[in-house]
Scaffold this active site. Sequence first.
Site, PDB file in Angstrom:
ATOM      1  N   HIS A  30       0.835  -1.200   0.000  1.00  0.00           N
ATOM      2  CA  HIS A  30       0.000   0.000   0.000  1.00  0.00           C
ATOM      3  C   HIS A  30       0.874   1.255   0.000  1.00  0.00           C
ATOM      4  O   HIS A  30       2.081   1.188   0.222  1.00  0.00           O
ATOM      5  CB  HIS A  30      -0.923   0.033   1.227  1.00  0.00           C
ATOM      6  CG  HIS A  30      -2.127  -0.841   1.095  1.00  0.00           C
ATOM      7  ND1 HIS A  30      -2.132  -2.159   1.495  1.00  0.00           N
ATOM      8  CD2 HIS A  30      -3.370  -0.602   0.593  1.00  0.00           C
ATOM      9  CE1 HIS A  30      -3.335  -2.687   1.258  1.00  0.00           C
ATOM     10  NE2 HIS A  30      -4.096  -1.773   0.716  1.00  0.00           N
ATOM     11  N   LYS A  33      -0.490   4.822   4.580  1.00  0.00           N
ATOM     12  CA  LYS A  33      -1.386   3.880   5.265  1.00  0.00           C
ATOM     13  C   LYS A  33      -0.863   3.596   6.668  1.00  0.00           C
ATOM     14  O   LYS A  33       0.318   3.314   6.854  1.00  0.00           O
ATOM     15  CB  LYS A  33      -1.517   2.585   4.464  1.00  0.00           C
ATOM     16  CG  LYS A  33      -2.573   1.649   5.046  1.00  0.00           C
ATOM     17  CD  LYS A  33      -2.962   0.588   4.049  1.00  0.00           C
ATOM     18  CE  LYS A  33      -4.046  -0.323   4.613  1.00  0.00           C
ATOM     19  NZ  LYS A  33      -5.287   0.406   4.909  1.00  0.00           N
TER      20      LYS A  33
END
Length: 268
Positions: free
Chosen positions: A157, A161
């Site tokens: 990600h 995040k």
Amino acid sequence: MSDMKLAVLGAAGRMGQTLARAVAATEGCVLAAGIEAKGSPAVGHDLGEVAGLGPLGIPITDDPLPVFAEVHGVLDFTTPNATVAFAGLAAQARIVHVIGTTGLNVDDQAKIEAAARHASIVKAGNMSLGINLLAGLTARVARTLGPEFDIEILELHHRRKRDAPSGTALLLGEAAAAGRGVALKDHNVRVRDGDVGPRREGDIGFAVLRGGDVVGEHKVIFAGPGERIELVHIATDRGIFANGAIRAALWARGQGPGLYSMQDVIGL
């Protein structure tokens, strides 16, 4: 049935803006409100302008009470603390609450389950159709293959995040565990560092990568003797999560109070 009036929670964030644009573009929905946290610089600004839709005459507010009293449902990709509070408000208002928030703990989950006695709540670690199909495939493959196939889940990600493993990775881990007929909490391995010894049979491992602006990539690896099976999902646009959330909201409007998943929404 009238168009479904939806409010976007965390309206000024990247996901909030994506949700607002998706609601505005979806037939059967009306973008009714946007909510932000107290102190947010977006409070008072026009929701349409913040989302890139042009002026809509809808100022973003930090007071959820009048909003929850007027809308049919709320779309929530915020933070665990905020989501738990919003679930309580949804229960009081007896409306639809779609939760895409990740990083929820056991206590958060219990409070959401309590709220679902009065609200129609759809909660998923990932709202995309593809990921939920992947989860179904993961459970089926895990059920079919024997314990000699090791299961590893790899996720990548963007750098911003906060939670790890991602909610999606955990969703896939739960699917793999269900396929094996075991509880994930008894078999998950999230950290390997130093001399950890040989891999235990039946473990479900997680590997977490963060960097750049990656929307989301997930891979479930079944590594056996002499062969390997890999199931992969790559997200390139946050719109898939927004579209799934709206689909969940429209579906939940026709259901009674309860806690539902995307598996319920898409009939898996």
